[in-house]
Design a protein around this motif. Structure first.
Motif, PDB file in Angstrom:
ATOM      1  N   SER A  24      -9.890  56.473  38.514  1.00 48.13           N
ATOM      2  CA  SER A  24     -10.149  57.562  39.012  1.00 48.13           C
ATOM      3  C   SER A  24      -8.501  58.296  38.627  1.00 48.13           C
ATOM      4  CB  SER A  24      -8.940  57.225  40.432  1.00 48.13           C
ATOM      5  OG  SER A  24      -8.676  55.948  39.741  1.00 48.13           O
ATOM      6  N   LYS A  25      -8.149  57.759  37.047  1.00 48.98           N
ATOM      7  CA  LYS A  25      -6.938  58.237  36.112  1.00 48.98           C
ATOM      8  C   LYS A  25      -8.102  59.209  34.949  1.00 48.98           C
ATOM      9  CE  LYS A  25      -4.277  56.985  31.650  1.00 48.98           C
ATOM     10  NZ  LYS A  25      -4.431  56.045  30.631  1.00 48.98           N
ATOM     11  N   GLU A  26      -9.501  58.470  34.678  1.00 47.09           N
ATOM     12  CA  GLU A  26     -10.193  59.281  33.127  1.00 47.09           C
ATOM     13  C   GLU A  26     -10.437  60.133  34.644  1.00 47.09           C
ATOM     14  OE1 GLU A  26     -12.715  56.635  32.206  1.00 47.09           O
ATOM     15  OE2 GLU A  26     -11.634  55.702  30.966  1.00 47.09           O
ATOM     16  N   LYS A  27     -10.993  60.715  35.351  1.00 48.33           N
ATOM     17  CA  LYS A  27     -11.893  61.629  36.304  1.00 48.33           C
ATOM     18  C   LYS A  27     -10.694  62.668  36.533  1.00 48.33           C
ATOM     19  CE  LYS A  27     -15.310  60.317  39.512  1.00 48.33           C
ATOM     20  NZ  LYS A  27     -15.617  59.537  40.708  1.00 48.33           N
ATOM     21  N   ARG A  28      -9.494  62.373  36.604  1.00 46.39           N
ATOM     22  CA  ARG A  28      -8.563  63.307  36.241  1.00 46.39           C
ATOM     23  C   ARG A  28      -8.362  64.054  35.510  1.00 46.39           C
ATOM     24  NH1 ARG A  28      -5.598  60.068  39.662  1.00 46.39           N
ATOM     25  NH2 ARG A  28      -4.196  58.711  38.160  1.00 46.39           N
ATOM     26  N   ILE A  29      -8.087  63.512  34.340  1.00 46.04           N
ATOM     27  CA  ILE A  29      -8.039  64.273  32.807  1.00 46.04           C
ATOM     28  C   ILE A  29      -9.412  64.625  32.692  1.00 46.04           C
ATOM     29  CG2 ILE A  29      -8.022  63.595  30.535  1.00 46.04           C
ATOM     30  CD1 ILE A  29      -7.218  60.399  31.240  1.00 46.04           C
ATOM     31  N   MET A  30     -10.871  64.356  32.870  1.00 43.87           N
ATOM     32  CA  MET A  30     -11.749  65.319  32.764  1.00 43.87           C
ATOM     33  C   MET A  30     -11.798  66.655  34.310  1.00 43.87           C
ATOM     34  SD  MET A  30     -15.977  64.140  33.952  1.00 43.87           S
ATOM     35  CE  MET A  30     -15.660  64.019  35.329  1.00 43.87           C
ATOM     36  N   LEU A  31     -11.652  66.395  35.560  1.00 43.06           N
ATOM     37  CA  LEU A  31     -11.628  68.090  35.744  1.00 43.06           C
ATOM     38  C   LEU A  31     -10.866  68.831  35.176  1.00 43.06           C
ATOM     39  CD1 LEU A  31     -11.669  66.256  39.438  1.00 43.06           C
ATOM     40  CD2 LEU A  31     -13.274  67.157  38.294  1.00 43.06           C
ATOM     41  N   ARG A  32      -9.423  68.352  34.850  1.00 39.94           N
ATOM     42  CA  ARG A  32      -8.564  69.206  34.028  1.00 39.94           C
ATOM     43  C   ARG A  32      -9.374  70.449  33.038  1.00 39.94           C
ATOM     44  NH1 ARG A  32      -4.135  65.328  35.128  1.00 39.94           N
ATOM     45  NH2 ARG A  32      -4.102  64.453  32.851  1.00 39.94           N
ATOM     46  N   LYS A  33      -9.937  68.748  32.491  1.00 37.86           N
ATOM     47  CA  LYS A  33     -10.669  69.639  31.343  1.00 37.86           C
ATOM     48  C   LYS A  33     -11.500  70.387  31.011  1.00 37.86           C
ATOM     49  CE  LYS A  33     -13.650  66.991  28.960  1.00 37.86           C
ATOM     50  NZ  LYS A  33     -13.989  65.983  28.220  1.00 37.86           N
ATOM     51  N   LEU A  34     -12.453  70.317  32.403  1.00 37.75           N
ATOM     52  CA  LEU A  34     -13.359  71.286  33.300  1.00 37.75           C
ATOM     53  C   LEU A  34     -12.820  72.604  33.553  1.00 37.75           C
ATOM     54  CD1 LEU A  34     -15.787  68.534  34.405  1.00 37.75           C
ATOM     55  CD2 LEU A  34     -16.292  70.112  32.803  1.00 37.75           C
ATOM     56  N   LYS A  35     -12.081  72.120  34.112  1.00 37.36           N
ATOM     57  CA  LYS A  35     -11.081  73.826  34.889  1.00 37.36           C
ATOM     58  C   LYS A  35     -11.225  74.640  33.773  1.00 37.36           C
ATOM     59  CE  LYS A  35      -7.174  74.611  38.406  1.00 37.36           C
ATOM     60  NZ  LYS A  35      -6.894  73.471  39.198  1.00 37.36           N
ATOM     61  N   LYS A  36     -10.300  73.671  32.548  1.00 36.81           N
ATOM     62  CA  LYS A  36      -9.636  74.793  31.350  1.00 36.81           C
ATOM     63  C   LYS A  36     -10.723  75.382  30.393  1.00 36.81           C
ATOM     64  CE  LYS A  36      -7.179  73.967  27.575  1.00 36.81           C
ATOM     65  NZ  LYS A  36      -6.203  73.226  26.560  1.00 36.81           N
ATOM     66  N   GLU A  37     -11.826  74.635  30.127  1.00 39.18           N
ATOM     67  CA  GLU A  37     -13.058  74.736  29.216  1.00 39.18           C
ATOM     68  C   GLU A  37     -14.010  75.526  30.088  1.00 39.18           C
ATOM     69  OE1 GLU A  37     -15.976  72.734  26.131  1.00 39.18           O
ATOM     70  OE2 GLU A  37     -14.111  71.786  27.482  1.00 39.18           O
ATOM     71  N   TYR A  38     -14.483  75.744  31.865  1.00 35.59           N
ATOM     72  CA  TYR A  38     -15.387  76.295  32.723  1.00 35.59           C
ATOM     73  C   TYR A  38     -14.556  77.037  33.307  1.00 35.59           C
ATOM     74  CZ  TYR A  38     -18.436  73.396  29.128  1.00 35.59           C
ATOM     75  OH  TYR A  38     -18.900  73.603  28.656  1.00 35.59           O
ATOM     76  N   PRO A  39     -12.830  77.903  34.241  1.00 40.55           N
ATOM     77  CA  PRO A  39     -11.884  78.535  34.888  1.00 40.55           C
ATOM     78  C   PRO A  39     -13.459  77.831  35.627  1.00 40.55           C
ATOM     79  CG  PRO A  39     -11.908  79.098  32.885  1.00 40.55           C
ATOM     80  CD  PRO A  39     -13.107  78.122  32.780  1.00 40.55           C
ATOM     81  N   ALA A  40     -14.517  79.541  36.058  1.00 41.03           N
ATOM     82  CA  ALA A  40     -15.211  80.227  37.060  1.00 41.03           C
ATOM     83  C   ALA A  40     -16.374  79.082  37.503  1.00 41.03           C
ATOM     84  CB  ALA A  40     -16.537  81.387  36.045  1.00 41.03           C
ATOM     85  N   LEU A  41     -16.970  78.956  36.893  1.00 43.73           N
ATOM     86  CA  LEU A  41     -17.747  78.105  37.330  1.00 43.73           C
ATOM     87  C   LEU A  41     -17.249  76.138  38.382  1.00 43.73           C
ATOM     88  CD1 LEU A  41     -20.628  77.106  36.974  1.00 43.73           C
ATOM     89  CD2 LEU A  41     -20.081  75.837  35.141  1.00 43.73           C
ATOM     90  N   TYR A  42     -16.193  76.324  37.346  1.00 42.45           N
ATOM     91  CA  TYR A  42     -14.870  74.604  37.933  1.00 42.45           C
ATOM     92  C   TYR A  42     -14.924  75.604  39.511  1.00 42.45           C
ATOM     93  CZ  TYR A  42     -11.800  71.595  39.374  1.00 42.45           C
ATOM     94  OH  TYR A  42     -10.744  70.248  39.662  1.00 42.45           O
ATOM     95  N   SER A  43     -14.373  76.968  39.534  1.00 42.53           N
ATOM     96  CA  SER A  43     -13.739  77.508  41.128  1.00 42.53           C
ATOM     97  C   SER A  43     -14.667  77.725  41.679  1.00 42.53           C
ATOM     98  CB  SER A  43     -12.924  78.467  40.548  1.00 42.53           C
ATOM     99  OG  SER A  43     -13.502  79.606  39.753  1.00 42.53           O
ATOM    100  N   ASN A  44     -15.698  77.587  41.497  1.00 43.41           N
ATOM    101  CA  ASN A  44     -16.975  77.954  42.670  1.00 43.41           C
ATOM    102  C   ASN A  44     -17.407  77.294  43.032  1.00 43.41           C
ATOM    103  OD1 ASN A  44     -16.796  81.252  41.342  1.00 43.41           O
ATOM    104  ND2 ASN A  44     -18.792  80.756  39.807  1.00 43.41           N
ATOM    105  N   ASN A  45     -17.629  76.215  42.389  1.00 43.50           N
ATOM    106  CA  ASN A  45     -17.677  74.396  43.030  1.00 43.50           C
ATOM    107  C   ASN A  45     -16.834  73.539  43.363  1.00 43.50           C
ATOM    108  OD1 ASN A  45     -21.277  74.690  42.534  1.00 43.50           O
ATOM    109  ND2 ASN A  45     -19.690  75.473  40.560  1.00 43.50           N
ATOM    110  N   THR A  46     -15.759  73.808  43.741  1.00 42.60           N
ATOM    111  CA  THR A  46     -14.745  73.150  44.300  1.00 42.60           C
ATOM    112  C   THR A  46     -13.918  73.472  45.179  1.00 42.60           C
ATOM    113  OG1 THR A  46     -13.300  73.832  42.517  1.00 42.60           O
ATOM    114  CG2 THR A  46     -13.956  72.190  42.119  1.00 42.60           C
TER     115      THR A  46
END
Length: 245
Positions: free
Chosen positions: A223-245
């Motif tokens: 769960s700790k690593e997932k939080r880091i990963m989600l922050r990274k994805l949000k930063k790298e692919y903002p449009a894609l990320y917001s469409n899928n969350t």
């Protein structure tokens, strides 16, 4: 993106990262050697095993088997996988964990799926526990743009996956060395953000499941690593990320 798999019979680099894998290693190696598709190499990365893994591997007389070992102490898997990746020569990269097994037609059936924008091809898998098949993974095999479905459900088995080198090289980095457990999930999501996936609904991989796979410590770390990963994805692919969350 489009894929340019150079030849009709591309070289597949099969990465086996191994740490004390002697118990099942021969089964894993034999399952590559008996593939109906023969243009492959094994990049075996020995992560400072103290058992007979190296001896078993070196007993095979096949020039397609290439042995490398970590120079110093045992590295975490994400770092070890990156080391192994640097040694590959293939247009396609496959992974086989030292305790998993491929069915004989796995490569033959996956390779034709690499068309145009496909960056990753995977198969369904059998989970084997104490010698019995207990579960089938990826019966549904989502296709095409799978970023959203992969974000909500990790439906891949590492040993079933083949990635095109172009897809790998289109990323800003390969395996993230901050992750000890979800390094492949993070990599596959970043590939899914740019490339299409193709899934084969046949169980062409056997994944051995062990008790050690799920400790409480790991659950916390995940769960700790997932939080880091989600922050990274949000930063790298903002449009894609917001469409899928």
């Amino acid at each position: 993106h489009s894929n340019n798999i150079v030849s009709e019979k591309p070289l597949v680099s099969v990465i086996i990262n191994c740490f004390n894998g002697e118990k099942y290693l021969r089964d894993a190696l034999d399952s590559v050697i008996t593939q109906t598709y023969e243009n492959w190499e094994i990049i075996f990365w020995d992560n400072k095993s103290t058992d007979k893994s190296a001896e078993i591997f070196k007993s095979y007389e096949d020039t397609r088997l290439k042995y490398y070992s970590a120079s110093s102490h045992e590295a975490i898997l994400s770092v070890a996988r990156n080391h192994a990746l640097k040694k590959t020569n293939g247009d396609l990269i496959a992974f086989l964990d030292a305790d998993d097994i491929w069915k004989p037609k796995k490569l033959e059936l996956q390779l034709p799926c690499f068309k145009a924008n496909v960056g990753l091809v995977y198969t369904a898998a059998e989970i084997v526990y104490s010698g019995r098949v207990t579960k089938i993974v990826s019966k549904e095999t989502p296709q095409g743009n799978v970023f959203g479905s992969l974000l909500s459900d990790y439906f891949l088995v590492m040993s079933s996956v083949i990635i095109s080198r172009q897809a790998l090289d289109s990323l800003s980095h390969w395996f993230d060395p901050r992750f000890e457990i979800i390094e492949e999930y993070d990599l596959f999501l970043r590939i899914a953000a740019k490339w299409e996936f193709k899934g084969i609904p046949l169980q062409l991989t056997q994944w051995r499941w062990h008790e050690s796979s799920t400790s409480m410590l790991k659950t916390k770390l995940i769960s700790k690593e997932k939080r880091i990963m989600l922050r990274k994805l949000k930063k790298e692919y903002p449009a894609l990320y917001s469409n899928n969350t």
